[in-house]
Design a protein around this motif. Structure first.
Motif, PDB file in Angstrom:
ATOM      1  N   GLY A  67       0.799  -1.221   0.000  1.00  9.60           N
ATOM      2  CA  GLY A  67       0.000   0.000   0.000  1.00  9.60           C
ATOM      3  C   GLY A  67       0.829   1.267   0.000  1.00  9.60           C
ATOM      4  N   GLN A  68       2.099   1.152  -0.363  1.00 10.10           N
ATOM      5  CA  GLN A  68       2.970   2.335  -0.327  1.00 10.10           C
ATOM      6  C   GLN A  68       2.920   3.143  -1.616  1.00 10.10           C
ATOM      7  OE1 GLN A  68       6.850   1.830   2.053  1.00 10.10           O
ATOM      8  NE2 GLN A  68       6.930   0.281   0.466  1.00 10.10           N
ATOM      9  N   CYS A  69       2.759   2.468  -2.750  1.00  2.00           N
ATOM     10  CA  CYS A  69       2.967   3.126  -4.040  1.00  2.00           C
ATOM     11  C   CYS A  69       1.654   3.222  -4.813  1.00  2.00           C
ATOM     12  CB  CYS A  69       3.987   2.345  -4.868  1.00  2.00           C
ATOM     13  SG  CYS A  69       5.488   1.960  -3.941  1.00  2.00           S
ATOM     14  N   GLY A  70       1.319   4.432  -5.240  1.00  3.36           N
ATOM     15  CA  GLY A  70       0.052   4.696  -5.916  1.00  3.36           C
ATOM     16  C   GLY A  70      -0.248   3.768  -7.080  1.00  3.36           C
ATOM     17  N   PRO A  71       0.669   3.643  -8.049  1.00  5.33           N
ATOM     18  CA  PRO A  71       0.356   2.797  -9.198  1.00  5.33           C
ATOM     19  C   PRO A  71       0.064   1.343  -8.816  1.00  5.33           C
ATOM     20  CG  PRO A  71       2.223   4.208  -9.687  1.00  5.33           C
ATOM     21  CD  PRO A  71       1.939   4.367  -8.221  1.00  5.33           C
ATOM     22  N   CYS A  72       0.651   0.850  -7.725  1.00  7.42           N
ATOM     23  CA  CYS A  72       0.383  -0.514  -7.263  1.00  7.42           C
ATOM     24  C   CYS A  72      -1.002  -0.565  -6.617  1.00  7.42           C
ATOM     25  CB  CYS A  72       1.469  -0.961  -6.291  1.00  7.42           C
ATOM     26  SG  CYS A  72       1.374  -2.682  -5.748  1.00  7.42           S
ATOM     27  N   VAL A  73      -1.278   0.375  -5.713  1.00 14.21           N
ATOM     28  CA  VAL A  73      -2.571   0.398  -5.010  1.00 14.21           C
ATOM     29  C   VAL A  73      -3.721   0.525  -6.008  1.00 14.21           C
ATOM     30  CG1 VAL A  73      -4.019   1.730  -3.414  1.00 14.21           C
ATOM     31  CG2 VAL A  73      -1.596   1.344  -2.890  1.00 14.21           C
ATOM     32  N   PHE A  74      -3.662   1.569  -6.857  1.00 19.00           N
ATOM     33  CA  PHE A  74      -4.773   1.815  -7.775  1.00 19.00           C
ATOM     34  C   PHE A  74      -4.743   0.868  -8.960  1.00 19.00           C
ATOM     35  CE2 PHE A  74      -4.272   5.812  -5.489  1.00 19.00           C
ATOM     36  CZ  PHE A  74      -5.575   6.035  -5.075  1.00 19.00           C
ATOM     37  N   GLY A  75      -3.547   0.584  -9.442  1.00 19.20           N
ATOM     38  CA  GLY A  75      -3.417  -0.266 -10.622  1.00 19.20           C
ATOM     39  C   GLY A  75      -3.908  -1.687 -10.375  1.00 19.20           C
ATOM     40  N   LEU A  76      -3.491  -2.278  -9.243  1.00 15.82           N
ATOM     41  CA  LEU A  76      -3.898  -3.665  -8.991  1.00 15.82           C
ATOM     42  C   LEU A  76      -5.394  -3.747  -8.711  1.00 15.82           C
ATOM     43  CD1 LEU A  76      -0.949  -5.331  -7.041  1.00 15.82           C
ATOM     44  CD2 LEU A  76      -1.137  -4.674  -9.427  1.00 15.82           C
ATOM     45  N   ALA A  77      -5.937  -2.752  -7.993  1.00 11.05           N
ATOM     46  CA  ALA A  77      -7.387  -2.746  -7.747  1.00 11.05           C
ATOM     47  C   ALA A  77      -8.140  -2.648  -9.067  1.00 11.05           C
ATOM     48  CB  ALA A  77      -7.754  -1.589  -6.827  1.00 11.05           C
ATOM     49  N   SER A  78      -7.657  -1.784  -9.972  1.00 10.12           N
ATOM     50  CA  SER A  78      -8.318  -1.641 -11.271  1.00 10.12           C
ATOM     51  C   SER A  78      -8.237  -2.941 -12.055  1.00 10.12           C
ATOM     52  CB  SER A  78      -7.661  -0.525 -12.088  1.00 10.12           C
ATOM     53  OG  SER A  78      -7.769   0.697 -11.397  1.00 10.12           O
ATOM     54  N   LEU A  79      -7.083  -3.589 -12.015  1.00  8.44           N
ATOM     55  CA  LEU A  79      -6.905  -4.825 -12.779  1.00  8.44           C
ATOM     56  C   LEU A  79      -7.831  -5.936 -12.277  1.00  8.44           C
ATOM     57  CD1 LEU A  79      -3.060  -4.720 -13.335  1.00  8.44           C
ATOM     58  CD2 LEU A  79      -4.783  -4.942 -15.133  1.00  8.44           C
TER      59      LEU A  79
END
Lengths: 398, 65
Positions: free
Chosen positions: A313-325
């Motif tokens: 949960g530290q990095c935006g693209p991981c948090v938002f990207g994985l949820a979107s995927l």
């Protein structure tokens, strides 16, 4: 003695790492022989001669890692025993049933590097107990510590392990620094996976010629694999490097069907014929067979959901990207063509944009799923679905 | 040999970098920067330094590799 759940294991070819399980120190030394006292140069030469690569997944050449350490002032040798990939069992097998071999590897190298500390990061009690019992039999003239670290997926990343060992949170730091330069307490540190140390213990005894009597010419020796999923005999297998995948599948009694190589950060294989098991493709040695009775897209979405939940949960693209995927794949599975388009766009936005390789690994897994399961994708997009239930053979989120 | 670099553990997607360096930084649909990844030339260095100082999260850096 506590009852440890016995890990199932098999050997194809010559048993090395699994040659003497459940042995006390005396039996262990009878099986493997005494550990020779080698210098740092000896270890570099041996690792170079046999092309030994780290067994934690990244397959980095061990000789290069050793040579990157400064000539003096190495602070610690760290054994990463967190094995955070849920399907992997090999490191737990070594820690619980061959602890002396792992300790030999770490202690031998620590003496050669003149490192005053050996730290072993584990996150299950059976492994910790086994190591502590083994340590009571030994006198290694070194400070050796067994430490419990958190079990989250990204907590197994090398720098996250170091952070946890220093008393911090078990998350990867934002700066990409090498443990060989700034590791434990920002001091030069040699960190590798459990199996790497067991291999070093075998290599130190056999020498490069003996070590190279089996396996590939480019990367001789043996390897530990974990096979699971739609197989009759799941568990850990020791094989020569480069063994054909089909041999291992047959040996484990795998159902015909797609195969995921390299675990949840790995790749789906378009076919299994002609695939040789070697690094870097085999990564940490995890082979998951899907079988033919389950819905591939549903299975992939469940794993994606679990991987999303494991982000630090530290990095935006991981948090938002994985949820979107996860959302894209769920929509795709119920036949929404926009889900397919969004998945492709998001898969391009995630890799390389995090403090660790978690987003990259998830993108690799999902990208290969869209390629290999294209026929299923088309069936789902046509609105009729593939007609199969989601059995959960890969694990993942319930 | 200068390139922009982001500490993803710090970046909160404020987006000032994209405003100050539109040729080098774009924003994705969640508001996080996408780096073009090309070299920062000597002439662009003052702009790059301004963007780095403007980042409220101190997440933007110049790496010299």
């Amino acid at each position: 003695m506590t009852t440890i759940e016995r890990e199932r294991h098999r050997v194809i070819g010559e048993a090395r790492l699994l040659a003497g399980l459940d042995q006390d120190l005396q039996q262990h030394l009878l099986t493997h022989g005494p550990l020779p006292e080698l210098t740092r140069e000896d270890y570099v030469q041996l690792c170079e001669a046999v092309g030994l690569r780290g067994r934690g997944g990244a397959a980095f050449p061990v000789a290069v890692k050793l040579q990157d350490l400064p000539a003096r002032g190495v602070e610690a040798v760290v054994v990463n025993g967190s094995e955070s990939e849920p399907a992997s069992r090999k490191d737990r097998l070594l820690l619980t049933r061959a602890p002396h071999l792992v300790l030999d590897g770490a202690v031998g190298l620590a003496h050669a590097l003149r490192a005053p500390h050996v730290l072993i990061a584990v996150h299950d009690t059976a492994a910790a107990t086994s190591l502590r019992e083994a340590l009571m039999e030994r006198d290694d003239q070194l400070a050796i510590e067994v430490r419990d670290t958190p079990g989250r997926f990204v907590a197994g990343e090398a720098r996250a392990v170091l952070s946890a060992l220093e008393g911090g949170t078990a998350v990867p730091p934002g700066r990409r620094v090498l443990p060989t330069r700034r590791g434990y307490h920002r001091r030069p540190t040699f960190l590798s996976n459990v199996e790497t140390f067991a291999q070093l213990a075998v290599l130190a005894r056999l020498g490069s010629r003996g070590f190279s009597s089996t396996g590939l010419i480019s990367e001789p020796g043996t390897q530990l694999l974990t096979i699971d999923g739609a197989v009759q005999r799941p568990g850990v297998i020791e094989t020569p490097t480069g063994v054909p995948l089909n041999t291992v599948l047959q040996y484990a009694g795998a159902e015909p069907g797609p195969v995921l190589l390299g675990g949840y950060h790995g790749r789906w294989l378009p076919r299994t014929d002609g695939v040789m098991l070697q690094r870097p493709e085999v990564s940490a040695g995890i082979i998951l067979a899907l079988g033919s009775g389950t819905c591939p897209l549903g299975e992939v979405t469940r794993v994606a959901e679990w991987l999303r939940s494991q982000s630090a949960g530290q990095c935006g693209p991981c948090v938002f990207g994985l949820a979107s995927l996860v959302d894209d794949f769920a929509r795709l599975t119920i036949g929404d063509p926009q889900g397919w388009h969004d998945a492709h766009r998001h898969l391009g936005l995630v890799p390389g944009r995090g403090a660790c390789a978690h987003p990259d690994g998830v993108a690799r897994f999902l990208t290969s799923a869209l390629e290999v399961f294209d026929d299923d994708v088309q069936l789902h997009l046509s609105g009729q679905g593939c007609g199969r239930p989601v059995l959960g053979v890969l694990g993942g989120a319930r | 040999m200068n390139k922009l670099e982001i500490d993803w553990t710090r970046c909160d997607g404020h987006g000032l970098c994209a405003g100050l360096m539109p040729d080098d930084v774009l924003l994705d649909e969640w508001g996080f920067p996408v780096l073009r990844g090309r070299e920062i030339t000597a002439g662009e260095l003052p702009d790059a330094r301004r963007a780095i100082l403007a980042c409220p999260a101190l997440a933007l850096r110049l790496s010299s590799r």
